[in-house]
Motif scaffolding. Structure first.
Motif, short mmCIF file in Angstrom:
data_model
loop_
_atom_site.label_atom_id
_atom_site.label_comp_id
_atom_site.label_asym_id
_atom_site.label_seq_id
_atom_site.Cartn_x
_atom_site.Cartn_y
_atom_site.Cartn_z
N GLY A 1 40.15 45.42 40.68
CA GLY A 1 38.72 45.67 40.60
C GLY A 1 38.24 45.60 39.18
O GLY A 1 39.04 45.55 38.23
N TYR A 2 36.94 45.58 39.05
CA TYR A 2 36.30 45.57 37.74
C TYR A 2 35.27 46.70 37.77
O TYR A 2 34.54 46.83 38.75
CB TYR A 2 35.63 44.21 37.51
CG TYR A 2 35.10 44.03 36.12
CD1 TYR A 2 35.98 43.87 35.05
CD2 TYR A 2 33.74 44.03 35.85
CE1 TYR A 2 35.50 43.72 33.76
CE2 TYR A 2 33.25 43.88 34.56
CZ TYR A 2 34.13 43.72 33.51
OH TYR A 2 33.67 43.58 32.23
N PRO A 3 35.23 47.53 36.72
CA PRO A 3 34.35 48.70 36.78
C PRO A 3 32.89 48.32 37.01
O PRO A 3 32.40 47.36 36.41
CB PRO A 3 34.52 49.33 35.39
CG PRO A 3 35.81 48.81 34.86
CD PRO A 3 35.96 47.45 35.45
N LEU B 1 38.24 52.33 42.02
CA LEU B 1 39.27 51.85 41.08
C LEU B 1 40.00 53.02 40.45
O LEU B 1 41.24 53.05 40.41
CB LEU B 1 38.58 50.99 40.00
CG LEU B 1 39.35 50.58 38.74
CD1 LEU B 1 40.51 49.66 39.09
CD2 LEU B 1 38.43 49.88 37.73
N GLU B 2 39.25 54.01 39.99
CA GLU B 2 39.88 55.12 39.26
C GLU B 2 40.76 55.98 40.17
O GLU B 2 41.85 56.39 39.77
CB GLU B 2 38.80 55.95 38.55
CG GLU B 2 38.25 55.16 37.35
CD GLU B 2 36.87 55.62 36.86
OE1 GLU B 2 36.34 56.60 37.42
OE2 GLU B 2 36.35 54.97 35.93
N SER C 1 50.14 48.58 43.74
CA SER C 1 49.77 48.18 42.39
C SER C 1 48.27 48.10 42.23
O SER C 1 47.56 47.74 43.17
CB SER C 1 50.33 46.79 42.07
OG SER C 1 51.71 46.77 42.23
N VAL C 2 47.81 48.41 41.01
CA VAL C 2 46.39 48.28 40.69
C VAL C 2 46.25 47.43 39.44
O VAL C 2 46.99 47.63 38.48
CB VAL C 2 45.75 49.65 40.40
CG1 VAL C 2 44.29 49.50 40.02
CG2 VAL C 2 45.90 50.57 41.61
N ALA D 1 36.76 46.42 45.22
CA ALA D 1 35.53 47.17 45.42
C ALA D 1 34.59 46.85 44.28
O ALA D 1 35.02 46.65 43.14
CB ALA D 1 35.80 48.66 45.47
N THR D 2 33.31 46.79 44.59
CA THR D 2 32.33 46.43 43.57
C THR D 2 30.96 46.90 44.00
O THR D 2 30.81 47.66 44.95
CB THR D 2 32.37 44.90 43.33
OG1 THR D 2 31.52 44.58 42.25
CG2 THR D 2 31.92 44.13 44.57
N SER D 3 29.96 46.42 43.28
CA SER D 3 28.58 46.67 43.65
C SER D 3 27.85 45.32 43.62
O SER D 3 28.47 44.30 43.32
CB SER D 3 27.99 47.67 42.66
OG SER D 3 26.61 47.79 42.86
#
Ligand SMILES: Cc1ncc(C[n+]2csc(CCOP(=O)(O)OP(=O)(O)O)c2C)c(N)n1
Ligand SMILES: Cc1ncc(C[n+]2csc(CCOP(=O)(O)OP(=O)(O)O)c2C)c(N)n1
Ligand code: SF4
Ligand code: SF4
Ligand SMILES: [Mg+2]
Ligand SMILES: [Mg+2]
Lengths: 272, 584, 584, 272
Positions: B239-241, B249-250, B262-263, B289-291
């Protein structure tokens, strides 16, 4: 297994004398040398003439999207560290749309072998300029700014902290075979820049001309020396061979050394 | 103080009711750094310890750091997934700070308001100040006319709130010890402040809300998505914040490795989904996951998932758009994109999260469909669910999962057409003899690249046959609310579920239909449910009525009203009442 | 040769008619490198010189270089935008090469076929071989049993075709001199071959087609888009190569600088649209062009155009998808993406190119709307139009354009709400006092970033008011075909226009409605046109019936049939006939 | 015009003591030095805390999309060469999602000044690691692979052929002002790496610690020498100043020299 056992049933649809033929051959030879079981081999590419290579290889192959081979291969390798993962593609695919991913892959240092077939042109879409196209060629087509110069991929990879940077030529098979073999053996991210001709959208002499500008690095070239490597990467001529190979624990270009025992990208999955 | 006068854009509805007798709502308004969020979390945690249910939501201005900040907690004897309509206790450190929270906080005639003794300002009219009981407390420490650091205000407020709720002081002290036991200096300061607040004799008290005594569980929507996915077998996440999805993600960074997964924090959203496809090509359950902005960037890669038939789960925590929009605000306006984006005829499944509890369950279903049918599945959450803290019962064991069917020697070719549901066993790398070519380009059943009109037609049909099979599989994936005999109906999706739970309780003439899966849509269920309805509305938080227009492609909605507004604050009962009246 | 037996997926229709008496269709099938495309271009050019109209299309296999290749030219006394249904003259160098062109070439009972004297193979049955007249010609040069380089085959074919068409040999020679005058060695070889072909006495000849004598103009769809844009004031173009749109980039590289504009080859499609927004933010008319994969990548940036109200024209040359799909093949399946993609409620305009001639006109309209209303405008072309060569009349002067309204001192704030059509004068950099903040984040009328629910609602309404204004502006932007009294109707869009021109001529019981603008849709025009219709169908080249489903969101299409198939070859009369019969 | 005349009416919403304040000040000072008329000034950014800078500047400002400032600025500058165009943003914006665009912008060599505020973290999204985050910081958060090292932006820009590469620190305003001024004056693409603190998501000492690792380059540093520049770019310490400045006509890293009079990216538009 023989080199031809690493070939799939598909006949390549490349133009006769396309540089990609040589690279396909060198890869299958290197795989033979390393005795990689085909079911443990993955080959990921983007889109372009040269990105068709996975289709001709007996492997778990993925001819994905233009410019996106590296993220896909990274996901595969992190999730399935048991798979020997090669990434292949062209200069447009890798150095234009996909350029950003290279440095992140180098930084992340997942064990991928990335082989770029650089013919200095967009073959599949019929001859537009790529980031490594010579300026004259681009200017003739009106596509280079007055101060524009091609990118130097080897230089960029060195600057990214990549631990293995090499170059080969599609016309020098025995040499290319050894370079690719060594790259596959390297236990982290490795990069091989392959000079290859496009007989259709480059002038006919292109591959030869480039070939005559190549020098195979001497046996005793100090490829563990970053400064020597940088110097070999500059200039009008192309050094062939393993230009840089960092031993684990050696400082990176920013001077830092990392602890190998620190937790990192999580590798919890055990498959087979 | 002046009498309650509603804001122009929030006309009050005649049917608005008091907060229900089973629950209490407490709000705190402060500035950034004054710990409004921590206050809310602690109240919620104390409630959970007593076996009370509850919800906490927060609000802040355009800047994520600094600026005003508010939290609103509802505690309740029964399970709730809505923060309640009106605040019973409002604590506000500085009345001007209220300005940012118009529409977020509403009082009723029995509300208690606690203001700073030194604050001479009035509360704004829109909050509804008729009949409220105001209590003053010395929050600030003024020395020589200047405010100096004194007791932590949020801890003073915590003491006051605890007293108001009729909770034992030891409950609060225990909570603080649990939280700050490892920082003794801080703890003792906090305990002092708590006691000072709790000790204020004049503070009004409401009747004690008795919980079950069972220790309940608190989770945010994002945590629930992350944990639901892990329970469903997730082993790779990239993911990308991006606000409001980053906590997925966190949470997974903290928890997935312990589950053998794995992440990777990717360099952008294109690579995030690319990595997911790579892992899933490798036979591993994978998700991103994203927005909205990230989802838009993932469009091309989603097409690759559909074409090359590689499972992928994509969670989208919607925020107000278009473009960067309002990152911390909720909206349901990514629906069109989820349903229709991507060049070419691109099959994909779209699901909608209803609340925090549902978030875990839906992840099981999302993986079942994605893995079972080798398709991309989009799970739409939103800022309202993602960031909300909610108390829930112990998590039930995961329902049985559908797994990816796996190729064995002598199995069919990778894109074999001879399959009723479009699904062909997946060739997992490492399986001898299974080597094949996955590709974005059209392929024959054996995997050879092809530009043939007929092959393309056959392959397209095969890919879309899966959607028919999924439709059958999921035809009961919806929820209905309210009494069967009710004659007024509301069709809604996603996080409006929480509001509708409250609405149908307050308005027994209404019942509601909320699909869990939006594409394919459980249309038979909808048609069945519609029988006997008079007035019907389709409710959503999207300016252009995306859900309503989508319903038009599915069935005859002649006569069904579109109830909609654009995003920002979630819909309240007041809003819904207004929308219904406007639509008539 | 056996009798005509149709392929399973192309059942013949009872109503298929012969090519019309005003036109002739010539096809050449060869291998890559044998110059089928050049053959087609030369025939078309000779036709244009005589004042004849015509169309040329090509087809090739999955590999762009090498492999089989065919061209099909129709020349006609009247303007045509369809390549015709059946080939009058087929020249084929090697019968096995026909295999790739199933569905592309069809013969009729009067067709002439020219094969190599040395070729002993049969034509495939599906081409329709009953009653054709076969003529043999020695194309290959065999020495000692091996084929050696001889006369260029395509030039032999050109001579044969010229003779067949009843054209003067000097016309061909002149054409070759014009083309290859600067390469004398090549020219003399080509002339020799041409003469040898032309001299073959046994070649059948068809009655001479008399043109007007006016010198007409040849253009491809991509050239027309590029030139139309230039005429409409385009001064900045950025693009990334992709089939089948690259010639727009290439044409503009050659021609835009001479018109005072700039072209940049971007590093990818995200940056291409980014550059366009940068130039347009600078007050300059700007455009990009791409195909499906690139369009998917542009999604986020399109949202920025809409939110920050910066005009942009985006041309999408659709190809068969999803994912990489079939890059050289046509399809109409990017419609959903064009209409609905992008997170948030994102206004955008969508237009559809009908044929090469229309391509120029539509670019004027696209820029008028984009500049006039400060919105992104998507212009959907497709591989069928993009790559087709078409003869057209002299280009009429450009219609009057709407320009961007420009801010002057004391003008309103950048996002002023007090505007009936949602448009506020644009602040062009360089204008003193006009400095402002453009942003992807939500903003107040003055441009301050905001996360306020009310501001968002008001701004969303403002942005969508433009769409209402555009709908009014463009309510007559559609075409109708056929006789007003016809009782059977077809609604279609984009490149199916060409087929429908032919269809309504052959089937006077049909009339057709083709919108030029798809979003907002000229719905009043459609409702008016529908009056009096019995049977109605909605035609498109997309597996899932995207256009049909879109119509459902606009009006009641109960009873309207969906006529659709996925892409590859364009729809033929045979296909349409089959679709109609299947739908009944 | 005074520095404050280059400020818009908006009050920055940065945390007190955020490094971005210094950069905003240094930019307005450099603009004062150069007397750029605000209506001829454009400032483009992506998204992030530091990308809010254009909103606080009196200019034609564009706070665009995360990672996309450079393409937007390129389009603006090519279409409107009369606009003085600054590009600003953070390390996540520039070196993560936007990384690929940098090398293409450097190669294209359009006259942009690109200033990256590198605080080694994603500020706006609350503290995730960026490509320049120190490995330890990332590893603590479980986000760095065992062999991972931060990217070295100055090194990468040098390798890209960029003709002007400089570095400043947000805490050394007089120096930063001159560096930014010189970058704006440079007639082609220029890059300024600004070390800046994030007081909220880095440990409180971060800015200071970094500051103590900085060395201002000596006056006589041979910044026209690529090898000297490369050496100044490596190592544990940060060189501040103009690290590399290519004179026109000097060979690029690939050794080639380009003709300035060849046609290139077409520049046909004349606006005012
Ligand atoms: C998103 C996207 N953009 C553009 C294309 C079109 N495209 C396909 S291959 C290619 C470039 C090929 O160049 P290169 O990578 O050098 O490969 P080569 O053909 O020279 O081997 C392009 C632009 C695409 N398929 N997808
Ligand atoms: C496409 C997209 N992905 C992710 C985000 C969320 N996002 C906003 S700013 C940011 C990173 C900020 O880091 P940096 O550029 O270093 O700026 P800083 O806040 O540290 O100044 C991210 C990931 C976004 N807005 N858009
Ligand atoms: S066009 Fe060029 S790169 Fe492509 S197959 Fe032919 S020779 Fe190779
Ligand atoms: S979070 Fe960090 S980068 Fe953002 S404003 Fe605060 S100090 Fe600056
Ligand atoms: Mg190439
Ligand atoms: Mg940062």
């Amino acid at each position: 297994m023989k080199p031809k056992d690493y070939r799939s049933e598909l006949e390549p649809v490349w133009c006769t004398a396309c540089g990609a033929f040589g690279v396909l051959k060198a890869i299958t030879q290197a795989l033979t040398d390393l005795e990689v079981p085909p079911e443990k081999l993955a080959m990921v590419s983007g889109i372009g003439c040269t990105s068709r290579l996975p289709g001709y290889t007996n492997a778990y192959s993925f001819n994905s999207l233009h410019g996106r081979s590296l993220p896909i291969a990274t996901g595969l390798k992190v999730a399935r560290p048991d798979m020997r993962t090669l990434v292949v593609g062209g200069d447009g695919d890798g150095f234009s749309i996909g350029l950003g991913h290279i440095f992140h892959a180098a930084k992340r240092n997942v064990d991928l072998t990335y082989i770029v077939l650089d013919n200095g042109v967009y073959g599949l879409t019929k001859g537009q300029a790529s980031p490594t196209t010579e300026t004259k060629f681009k200017q003739r087509r009106g596509l280079a700014g007055p101060d524009e110069a091609p990118l130097n991929p080897v230089m960029l990879l060195l600057a990214s902290g990549c631990g293995f940077v090499a170059r080969g030529h599609a016309g020098n098979l025995p040499h290319l075979r050894t370079v690719i073999r060594e790259a596959i053996q390297y236990p982290a991210f490795s990069f091989v820049h392959v000079l290859a001709g496009c007989v259709t959208y480059q002038k006919p002499e292109y591959a030869d001309e480039i070939y005559h500008r190549c020098d195979v690095l001497p046996e005793n070239f100090p490829n563990d020396d970053f400064i020597a490597a940088s110097e070999a990467a500059r200039g009008e001529r192309f050094s062939l061979g393993v230009i840089y190979k960092k031993s684990p624990g050696e400082p990176l270009p920013d001077g830092s050394v990392t602890d190998d025992d620190d937790m990192g990208i999580w590798r919890g999955i055990q498959v087979s | 103080m002046s009498t309650s006068k509603p804001a122009a854009h929030h006309p009050p509805g005649p049917t608005v009711r008091r907060g229900d007798p089973d629950s209490a709502v407490v709000s705190l308004v402060g500035s950034g750094g004054e710990g409004a969020a921590l206050f809310g979390e602690l109240i919620l945690s104390m409630a959970a310890r007593q076996g009370l249910y509850g919800v906490m939501v927060q609000s802040y201005g355009p800047q994520i750091r600094g600026g005003e900040s508010a939290s609103l907690v509802r505690v309740s004897r029964r399970e709730v997934c809505h923060e309640g309509e009106e605040t019973d206790l409002l604590i506000c450190f500085r009345t001007p700070d209220m300005g940012r929270f118009r529409g977020f906080i509403r009082l009723h005639e029995g509300s208690v308001v606690t203001l700073d003794s030194k604050d001479t300002g009035d509360l704004p009219e829109w909050v509804g100040t008729a009949g409220v009981h105001t209590y003053r407390f010395p929050f600030t420490n003024i020395v020589d006319g200047h405010e100096v650091a004194g007791d932590p205000k949020n801890m003073l407020a915590l003491g006051l709130a605890c007293r108001y709720l009729g909770w034992d002081a030891d409950l609060g002290r225990h909570e603080l010890r649990q939280r700050f036991g490892n920082r003794p200096a801080l703890l003792s300061k906090d305990l002092d402040a708590f006691d000072r607040g709790y000790g204020s004799q004049d503070m009004p008290t409401m009747p004690h809300l008795q919980g079950s005594g069972r220790n309940l569980h608190i989770e945010t929507g994002n945590e629930a998505v992350a944990r639901g996915a892990m329970q469903a077998g997730l082993r790779f996440f990239a993911g990308y914040p991006i606000t409001p999805s980053s906590e997925i993600l966190e949470t997974l960074i903290d928890e997935l490795p312990g589950h053998g997964g794995s992440v990777v924090q990717a360099e952008d959203e294109i690579s995030a989904l690319g990595m997911v496809l790579g892992a899933s090509f490798g036979g591993v359950k994978a998700m991103t996951a994203t927005s909205g902005p990230g989802l838009s960037l993932m469009t091309e890669m989603m097409g690759l998932s559909a074409k090359s038939e590689i499972p992928a789960v994509i969670v989208d925590c919607q925020r107000a758009g278009p473009a960067t929009g309002m990152p911390s605000r909720t909206e349901q306006s990514d629906l069109n994109h989820a349903l229709y984006s991507g060049h070419g005829d691109l099959p994909r499944v779209v699901m909608g999260v209803m609340d925090v509890v549902h978030a875990r369950d839906i992840m099981h279903k999302a993986f079942s469909i994605s893995e079972g049918y080798q398709v991309p599945v989009l799970v739409l959450s939103d800022a309202y669910i993602a960031q909300r803290h909610q108390i829930r019962d112990e998590v039930p064991p995961p329902p049985a999962q559908v797994n990816r069917s796996v190729w064995r020697e002598d199995g069919p070719t990778r894109f074999n057409l001879d399959t009723a549901d479009g699904v062909v066993p997946f060739r997992v790398p490492g399986t001898p003899g299974g080597q094949y070519l996955a590709a974005g380009i059209e392929q024959t059943p054996a995997g050879t690249p092809s530009a043939d009109t007929t092959i393309h037609a056959l392959m397209g049909e095969k890919r879309w046959r899966k959607m028919d099979a999924i439709a059958e599989h999921t035809e009961s994936w919806f929820r209905v609310l309210g009494k069967p005999g009710a004659t007024r109906g509301i069709i809604a999706w996603g996080s409006n579920y929480g509001l509708l739970c409250e609405w149908v309780k307050a308005h027994p003439e209404y019942r509601a239909f909320v699909p869990e899966i939006l594409m394919p849509f459980p249309i038979k269920g909808l048609e069945e449910w519609r029988k006997g309805l008079g007035w019907t509305g389709a409710l959503e938080l999207a300016h252009t009525g995306q859900f309503y227009k989508y319903l038009k492609t599915l069935t005859d909605v002649e006569g069904t009203r579109s109830l909609k507004r654009s995003g920002g604050l979630p819909l309240s009962m007041v809003d819904l009442d207004r929308l219904i009246r406007q639509a008539d």
